[in-house]
Design a protein around this motif. Structure first.
Motif, PDB file in Angstrom:
ATOM      1  N   ARG A  18      -8.313   9.914   3.570  1.00 50.23           N
ATOM      2  CA  ARG A  18      -7.985  10.650   2.353  1.00 50.23           C
ATOM      3  C   ARG A  18      -9.121  11.541   1.850  1.00 50.23           C
ATOM      4  O   ARG A  18      -8.963  12.247   0.858  1.00 50.23           O
ATOM      5  CB  ARG A  18      -7.591   9.645   1.247  1.00 50.23           C
ATOM      6  CG  ARG A  18      -6.200   9.056   1.409  1.00 50.23           C
ATOM      7  CD  ARG A  18      -5.136  10.096   1.073  1.00 50.23           C
ATOM      8  NE  ARG A  18      -3.792   9.618   1.299  1.00 50.23           N
ATOM      9  CZ  ARG A  18      -3.044   8.996   0.377  1.00 50.23           C
ATOM     10  NH1 ARG A  18      -3.545   8.740  -0.807  1.00 50.23           N
ATOM     11  NH2 ARG A  18      -1.838   8.617   0.674  1.00 50.23           N
ATOM     12  N   HIS A  19     -10.284  11.452   2.495  1.00 50.92           N
ATOM     13  CA  HIS A  19     -11.455  12.243   2.090  1.00 50.92           C
ATOM     14  C   HIS A  19     -11.841  11.960   0.636  1.00 50.92           C
ATOM     15  O   HIS A  19     -11.996  12.882  -0.180  1.00 50.92           O
ATOM     16  CB  HIS A  19     -11.199  13.738   2.297  1.00 50.92           C
ATOM     17  CG  HIS A  19     -10.792  14.095   3.693  1.00 50.92           C
ATOM     18  ND1 HIS A  19     -11.670  14.054   4.763  1.00 50.92           N
ATOM     19  CD2 HIS A  19      -9.589  14.461   4.207  1.00 50.92           C
ATOM     20  CE1 HIS A  19     -11.031  14.410   5.863  1.00 50.92           C
ATOM     21  NE2 HIS A  19      -9.773  14.650   5.564  1.00 50.92           N
ATOM     22  N   ILE A  20     -11.954  10.676   0.318  1.00 48.33           N
ATOM     23  CA  ILE A  20     -12.330  10.271  -1.033  1.00 48.33           C
ATOM     24  C   ILE A  20     -13.540   9.348  -0.987  1.00 48.33           C
ATOM     25  O   ILE A  20     -13.903   8.832   0.072  1.00 48.33           O
ATOM     26  CB  ILE A  20     -11.161   9.556  -1.759  1.00 48.33           C
ATOM     27  CG1 ILE A  20     -10.751   8.275  -1.013  1.00 48.33           C
ATOM     28  CG2 ILE A  20      -9.969  10.490  -1.917  1.00 48.33           C
ATOM     29  CD1 ILE A  20      -9.665   7.487  -1.711  1.00 48.33           C
ATOM     30  N   ALA A  21     -14.164   9.158  -2.133  1.00 50.66           N
ATOM     31  CA  ALA A  21     -15.327   8.273  -2.219  1.00 50.66           C
ATOM     32  C   ALA A  21     -14.926   6.831  -1.932  1.00 50.66           C
ATOM     33  O   ALA A  21     -13.806   6.406  -2.242  1.00 50.66           O
ATOM     34  CB  ALA A  21     -15.946   8.369  -3.608  1.00 50.66           C
ATOM     35  N   PHE A  22     -15.826   6.077  -1.332  1.00 48.52           N
ATOM     36  CA  PHE A  22     -15.586   4.665  -1.020  1.00 48.52           C
ATOM     37  C   PHE A  22     -16.775   3.849  -1.513  1.00 48.52           C
ATOM     38  O   PHE A  22     -17.921   4.144  -1.185  1.00 48.52           O
ATOM     39  CB  PHE A  22     -15.400   4.476   0.483  1.00 48.52           C
ATOM     40  CG  PHE A  22     -15.512   3.044   0.934  1.00 48.52           C
ATOM     41  CD1 PHE A  22     -14.663   2.082   0.426  1.00 48.52           C
ATOM     42  CD2 PHE A  22     -16.471   2.660   1.860  1.00 48.52           C
ATOM     43  CE1 PHE A  22     -14.768   0.761   0.823  1.00 48.52           C
ATOM     44  CE2 PHE A  22     -16.581   1.352   2.270  1.00 48.52           C
ATOM     45  CZ  PHE A  22     -15.723   0.393   1.750  1.00 48.52           C
ATOM     46  N   ILE A  23     -16.498   2.820  -2.314  1.00 43.00           N
ATOM     47  CA  ILE A  23     -17.562   2.014  -2.916  1.00 43.00           C
ATOM     48  C   ILE A  23     -17.260   0.534  -2.710  1.00 43.00           C
ATOM     49  O   ILE A  23     -16.167   0.060  -3.020  1.00 43.00           O
ATOM     50  CB  ILE A  23     -17.690   2.310  -4.419  1.00 43.00           C
ATOM     51  CG1 ILE A  23     -18.042   3.790  -4.635  1.00 43.00           C
ATOM     52  CG2 ILE A  23     -18.746   1.421  -5.060  1.00 43.00           C
ATOM     53  CD1 ILE A  23     -17.926   4.242  -6.061  1.00 43.00           C
ATOM     54  N   ALA A  24     -18.238  -0.188  -2.187  1.00 40.98           N
ATOM     55  CA  ALA A  24     -18.119  -1.641  -2.027  1.00 40.98           C
ATOM     56  C   ALA A  24     -18.670  -2.322  -3.274  1.00 40.98           C
ATOM     57  O   ALA A  24     -19.783  -2.020  -3.715  1.00 40.98           O
ATOM     58  CB  ALA A  24     -18.898  -2.097  -0.793  1.00 40.98           C
ATOM     59  N   ALA A  25     -17.888  -3.229  -3.852  1.00 41.42           N
ATOM     60  CA  ALA A  25     -18.343  -3.945  -5.035  1.00 41.42           C
ATOM     61  C   ALA A  25     -19.627  -4.722  -4.748  1.00 41.42           C
ATOM     62  O   ALA A  25     -20.485  -4.866  -5.625  1.00 41.42           O
ATOM     63  CB  ALA A  25     -17.241  -4.886  -5.534  1.00 41.42           C
ATOM     64  N   PHE A  98     -12.199   1.345  -3.837  1.00 39.70           N
ATOM     65  CA  PHE A  98     -13.095   0.211  -4.024  1.00 39.70           C
ATOM     66  C   PHE A  98     -12.616  -0.951  -3.165  1.00 39.70           C
ATOM     67  O   PHE A  98     -11.421  -1.123  -2.940  1.00 39.70           O
ATOM     68  CB  PHE A  98     -13.092  -0.263  -5.479  1.00 39.70           C
ATOM     69  CG  PHE A  98     -13.871   0.596  -6.423  1.00 39.70           C
ATOM     70  CD1 PHE A  98     -15.214   0.354  -6.665  1.00 39.70           C
ATOM     71  CD2 PHE A  98     -13.256   1.645  -7.096  1.00 39.70           C
ATOM     72  CE1 PHE A  98     -15.936   1.144  -7.539  1.00 39.70           C
ATOM     73  CE2 PHE A  98     -13.969   2.441  -7.978  1.00 39.70           C
ATOM     74  CZ  PHE A  98     -15.309   2.190  -8.203  1.00 39.70           C
ATOM     75  N   GLU A  99     -13.555  -1.771  -2.705  1.00 38.26           N
ATOM     76  CA  GLU A  99     -13.189  -3.041  -2.085  1.00 38.26           C
ATOM     77  C   GLU A  99     -14.189  -4.098  -2.527  1.00 38.26           C
ATOM     78  O   GLU A  99     -15.348  -3.802  -2.787  1.00 38.26           O
ATOM     79  CB  GLU A  99     -13.155  -2.937  -0.555  1.00 38.26           C
ATOM     80  CG  GLU A  99     -14.490  -2.654   0.108  1.00 38.26           C
ATOM     81  CD  GLU A  99     -15.315  -3.879   0.421  1.00 38.26           C
ATOM     82  OE1 GLU A  99     -14.866  -5.022   0.167  1.00 38.26           O
ATOM     83  OE2 GLU A  99     -16.444  -3.701   0.908  1.00 38.26           O
ATOM     84  N   GLY A 100     -13.721  -5.343  -2.606  1.00 36.21           N
ATOM     85  CA  GLY A 100     -14.624  -6.422  -2.981  1.00 36.21           C
ATOM     86  C   GLY A 100     -13.889  -7.726  -3.206  1.00 36.21           C
ATOM     87  O   GLY A 100     -12.668  -7.750  -3.396  1.00 36.21           O
TER      88      GLY A 100
END
Length: 207
Positions: A18-25, A98-100
């Motif tokens: 999706r060409h979006i930001a990805f952040i790990a909790a 986000f994932e976590g």
């Protein structure tokens, strides 16, 4: 979902698609630990924060100093930080993934961020036999943290298997809570890994 359920693999692939930001909790929590102790890998409990900060706008040199206080677990404070981050992306009209392990169905359901659409899925395993998969994967990957556990116990797998058994019980509750709140639960033990990853990603891509 708990550790070792492919959350990072799933969401990094989705973010790339999706060409979006990805952040790990976890990355946020490690940053919090480093701010507090200078040791990002030091697990913390019952954190209490207090002090003061100068409140200012972007265009002023000075501001009013106000006291602050907060307390909670590392995960609870991380979730508070994520709410602020979600507000940032909402204000900029940008999507973010986000994932976590800290997210719960109830917490996600209660988020209120105006016109920001939130989609969530939960993952885990409800069969303690998943321990066989985790241990086999670790033995093929020397940097896997499970190997540290094995070395500390002289190769004895008992504690790892007990931990996985406990996590499987937690996942049964997670599955119930997710479905109660209207979110899907994907069981990593129920299908081949590649199929599992694709199934979760397709849920988001087709939503």
């Amino acid at each position: 979902g708990p550790p070792r359920t492919g959350k990072t693999t799933i969401m990094s692939g989705l973010a790339s698609e999706r060409h979006i930001a990805f952040i790990a909790a976890d990355a946020i929590e490690h940053g919090l630990r480093n701010v507090l102790t200078g040791e990002p890998h030091q697990m913390l409990r019952n954190i209490e924060l207090s002090g003061s900060a100068e409140h200012k706008t972007s265009f002023t040199e000075g501001g009013e100093r106000k006291p602050f206080s907060n307390k909670g677990t590392g995960s609870e404070l991380t979730l508070q930080a994520i709410i602020g981050m979600l507000d940032y992306y909402r204000r900029n009209n940008e999507s973010v993934a986000f994932e976590g392990a800290a997210f719960t169905p109830k917490w996600v359901k209660e988020l209120t961020l105006g016109d920001f659409t939130i989609r969530a899925a939960f993952v885990g395993y409800t069969n303690p036999a998943h321990a066989d998969v985790l241990i086999a994967h670790a033995k093929d990957n020397p940097h896997d943290w499970i190997n540290v556990w094995l070395r500390n116990d002289n190769g004895d797998e008992t504690k790892i298997r007990e931990w996985v058994a406990r996590q499987s019980k937690v996942c049964k509750n997670l599955k119930f809570e997710a479905e109660l709140q209207g979110y899907p639960f994907f069981d990593i033990f129920a299908m081949p890994f590649e199929e599992y990853v694709t199934s979760v990603q397709n849920y988001f891509l087709e939503s």
